[in-house]
Design an enzyme around this catalytic site. Structure first.
Site, short mmCIF file in Angstrom:
data_model
loop_
_atom_site.label_atom_id
_atom_site.label_comp_id
_atom_site.label_asym_id
_atom_site.label_seq_id
_atom_site.Cartn_x
_atom_site.Cartn_y
_atom_site.Cartn_z
N ASP A 249 0.82 -1.20 0.00
CA ASP A 249 0.00 0.00 0.00
C ASP A 249 0.86 1.25 0.00
OD1 ASP A 249 -2.37 -1.24 -0.07
OD2 ASP A 249 -2.72 -1.20 2.10
N LYS A 271 -3.28 2.37 -2.86
CA LYS A 271 -4.65 2.74 -2.54
C LYS A 271 -4.64 3.99 -1.66
CE LYS A 271 -6.69 -0.68 -0.66
NZ LYS A 271 -7.33 -0.41 0.62
N MET A 384 -7.82 8.03 9.43
CA MET A 384 -8.30 8.73 8.24
C MET A 384 -9.18 9.91 8.64
SD MET A 384 -9.00 5.44 5.81
CE MET A 384 -9.56 4.34 7.10
N1 SAH Z 1 -4.06 -0.63 8.98
C1 SAH Z 1 -3.56 0.65 9.33
C2 SAH Z 1 -4.58 1.75 9.06
C3 SAH Z 1 -4.85 1.95 7.61
S1 SAH Z 1 -5.97 3.27 7.35
C4 SAH Z 1 -3.09 0.66 10.78
O1 SAH Z 1 -3.31 -0.33 11.50
O2 SAH Z 1 -2.49 1.63 11.21
C5 SAH Z 1 -4.87 4.59 7.03
C6 SAH Z 1 -4.83 5.55 8.19
O3 SAH Z 1 -4.00 5.04 9.21
C7 SAH Z 1 -4.23 6.88 7.86
O4 SAH Z 1 -5.18 7.73 7.26
C8 SAH Z 1 -3.82 7.39 9.22
O5 SAH Z 1 -4.92 7.87 9.93
C9 SAH Z 1 -3.37 6.11 9.88
N2 SAH Z 1 -1.92 5.92 9.78
C10 SAH Z 1 -1.24 4.96 9.13
N3 SAH Z 1 0.08 5.09 9.32
C11 SAH Z 1 0.25 6.14 10.14
C12 SAH Z 1 1.39 6.77 10.72
N4 SAH Z 1 2.62 6.34 10.49
N5 SAH Z 1 1.18 7.84 11.51
C13 SAH Z 1 -0.06 8.29 11.77
N6 SAH Z 1 -1.17 7.73 11.25
C14 SAH Z 1 -1.02 6.68 10.45
#
Ligand code: SAH
Length: 463
Positions: A249, A271, A384
Site C-alpha cells: 500500500d 490505494k 483517516m
Molecule cells: N491498517 C492501518 C490503518 C490503515 S488506514 C493501521 O493499522 O495503522 C490509514 C490511516 O492510518 C491513515 O489515514 C492514518 O490515519 C493512519 N496511519 C497509518 N500510518 C500512520 C502513521 N505512520 N502515523 C499516523 N497515522 C497513520
C-alpha cells in the site's frame, strides 16, 4: 574494504596466545571452539587458564615469550594487556611467520577477530573495521534473535540430506522445502524431540513436498507497522524474505520495502483514501492472479492488516479462488501514536474501553456512536480523520462534548518526521490543516508534558 573476511581452516594447526590474564582468556574462549592446537605462553596465568591446561585443552608454556615460540603457528594473539610486552611479542611472532593480532590495538594488528554469531556449522562474522563495535554488537544481537538456537544442528543434519533433496526440482520448489525445514518443521521437530527426530522429519517433509505436484500459491497478509522498520515483527521480516511477490500500500515505507527478497516482484497498489487509487477489486484480482501462478504473495498493509485495511475483501477473494492465506499482525498506528506521546490507550479511572474509529468510509463521512464518544474521559483513535475533522468536531459538540476536550494529532507516527500536535476539540480542524503525512487523531488524550520523555524517543528513532 580494508579487511577481507575469510574463514580459516584450523584443524590441526597451531594458534599461539601470549598472555595469561583475562584478555587472553577471552580470546581463548573463542579459540576453544575451533579445532586448532592452542598454546599459551605466559609467566603468570589465572586459574581458569591453568584448569584448561590441566584438562589438556591447551599447552601452557610458563615463561616469557621467546623467538621461535610462534613457529608454524597460523595465528598469534598478543594479549598481555601491557603495551611494551605486546609490542615485543608481536615482533617475535611476526619473525616466526605467524599472522598477528594485538588485542585492542587495531593499528598494529595484521588481522582482526570479528563479532561472531555461532550456530556451528553456520557462522556469521561481523566486522566494522574497528569503526563501530557498538554496531557490530547490535547486529550480532539482532542475528542471534533471528536465527533459531537449533540452527546449527539443523544445518548439520540438513547438509547430509542435500543430495536426497535434489529429487525436488531446482528453484522455488527446493527453496520452499529448505525454508520449511529450517524455519518450520525442523525447529518444531527439534524442540519436540531433539536431534534424533530430524532425519525422519526430513524424510516426511520431502515426501510431502514431492507430493505437491504443482506449487500452490499462497498469500500472507502482513502488518507493515506504522513505518519504522524496527517495528516489524520477526514473522513479518521472515515473510518478506521469502516472498515471490510483494503487493504493498501507499503508506508502507521504503525502509520496510527494502527488507523484501531482492528477487521479489514489487507491486505498488497505492490505494489512497479519497484520492486516485487502484480499485479494491483490481487488488483482489491481482492477488488471485499471482497466487494461481504459484507465487508466495506478501500482501503488505500499513499498521495492522486487521485495522481499517479492507482485509476482509481480500480474504474473501482468496477464499473464493481457493487460495490459502494467513495473517501476520502488525503494530497499528494508534499504538505507535500513543507511544509517541507517552500515554496509554486505556487508563484506570479514566477510560476502560477505547474505540478505533474511521473518519470516513466508502460512503463518505462515517457515523459513530457520538453520544458515547462525547462523554468526558472517552478515548478514541481516529484513523483517516484529517479530511473529516470538522465533521467529527461538529458531531461531538452536537452531542454535548466539551470544547476543551484534549485532542492530539500524531503525524507520521514512528517515522523520522513524526510530529505530535496537542490541541483541543475546539481547534481540531485548524490543527490538521496543512498536514501532509498520515495522521492519527487521538481524541481525549494530551501529549505527556515531560520533556525528557519525548527527547528519549526521538533519539531512539534517529538511531
Ligand atoms: N491498517 C492501518 C490503518 C490503515 S488506514 C493501521 O493499522 O495503522 C490509514 C490511516 O492510518 C491513515 O489515514 C492514518 O490515519 C493512519 N496511519 C497509518 N500510518 C500512520 C502513521 N505512520 N502515523 C499516523 N497515522 C497513520
Amino acid at each position: 574494504m580494508k579487511y577481507f573476511p575469510i574463514f580459516l581452516a584450523t584443524e590441526g594447526r597451531r594458534i599461539v596466545v601470549s598472555g595469561g590474564g583475562e584478555a587472553a582468556l577471552a580470546k581463548l574462549r573463542l579459540l576453544l571452539k575451533t579445532e586448532a592446537r592452542l598454546s599459551v605462553v605466559a609467566n603468570e596465568v589465572i586459574p581458569e587458564i591453568e584448569d584448561l591446561a590441566a584438562q589438556g585443552r591447551l599447552t601452557l608454556i610458563r615463561r616469557a615469550m621467546e623467538p621461535g615460540d610462534a613457529l608454524c603457528a597460523a595465528l598469534f594473539y598478543a594479549a598481555n594487556d601491557d603495551d611494551t610486552e605486546d609490542a615485543r611479542v608481536t615482533r617475535l611472532a611476526q619473525a616466526d611467520g605467524a599472522l598477528t593480532n594485538w588485542v585492542d590495538n587495531l593499528e598494529h594488528s595484521q588481522f582482526i577477530t570479528p563479532a561472531i554469531v555461532d550456530r556451528d556449522p553456520v557462522t556469521v562474522a561481523i566486522g566494522t573495521e574497528g569503526a563501530a563495535p557498538v554496531l557490530a554488537r547490535a547486529i550480532k544481537a539482532d542475528l542471534e534473535e533471528r536465527l533459531p538456537a537449533s540452527l546449527g544442528v539443523l544445518a548439520r543434519v540438513g547438509k547430509a540430506f542435500r543430495s536426497v533433496a535434489e529429487a525436488l526440482p531446482m528453484g522455488r520448489a527446493r527453496r520452499a522445502f529448505w525454508s520449511d525445514y529450517y524455519f518450520g518443521a525442523g525447529p518444531a521437530a527439534f524442540d519436540a524431540a531433539g536431534e534424533d527426530a530430524l532425519a525422519e522429519t526430513l524424510d516426511s517433509l520431502l515426501a510431502q513436498h514431492l507430493g505437491q505436484t504443482e506449487q500452490r500459491g499462497r498469500v500472507t497478509f502482513v502488518g507493515a507497522g506504522p513505518g519504522d522498520p524496527e517495528l516489524l515483527t520477526l514473522k513479518a521480516r521472515r515473510a518478506l524474505h521469502e516472498a515471490d511477490v510483494v503487493i504493498y500500500d501507499r503508506l508502507v515505507t521504503q525502509e520496510v520495502l527494502e527488507l523484501a527478497r531482492r528477487e521479489a516482484l514489487m507491486i505498488d497498489a497505492g490505494k489512497e483514501g479519497f484520492g486516485p487509487s487502484v480499485a479494491q477489486s483490481d487488488i483482489d484480482a491481482l492477488i488471485v492472479l499471482h497466487a494461481r501462478a504459484g507465487a508466495h504473495i506478501v500482501r503488505l498493509k500499513s499498521g495492522d492488516p486487521t485495522v481499517f485495511g479492507r482485509l476482509d475483501e481480500e480474504m474473501d477473494a482468496c477464499a473464493s479462488a481457493d487460495v490459502p492465506f494467513s495473517i501476520i499482525p502488525g503494530i497499528t498506528s494508534a499504538s505507535a501514536a500513543v507511544a509517541s506521546i507517552g500515554q496509554s490507550l486505556t487508563k484506570r479511572d479514566r477510560n476502560s474501553s477505547v474505540r478505533f474509529v474511521t473518519g470516513h468510509d466508502m460512503k463518505g463521512y462515517a457515523e459513530q456512536d457520538w453520544r458515547a464518544l462525547a462523554q468526558p474521559g472517552q478515548v478514541a483513535a481516529i484513523y483517516m480523520g484529517k479530511k473529516s475533522s470538522r465533521f467529527v468536531q461538529g458531531r461531538l459538540m452536537m452531542h454535548g462534548a466539551d470544547a476543551s476536550t484534549p485532542v492530539t494529532i500524531v503525524e507520521n507516527a514512528s517515522r523520522r518526521d513524526q510530529r505530535a500536535i496537542g490541541t483541543t476539540l475546539a481547534t481540531l480542524p485548524d490543527a490538521v490543516t496543512g498536514l501532509t503525512g498520515p495522521a492519527l487523531i487521538l481524541l481525549g488524550l494530551a501529549p505527556r508534558a515531560a520533556e525528557t520523555f519525548a527527547q528519549t524517543y526521538e533519539e531512539e528513532i534517529a538511531l
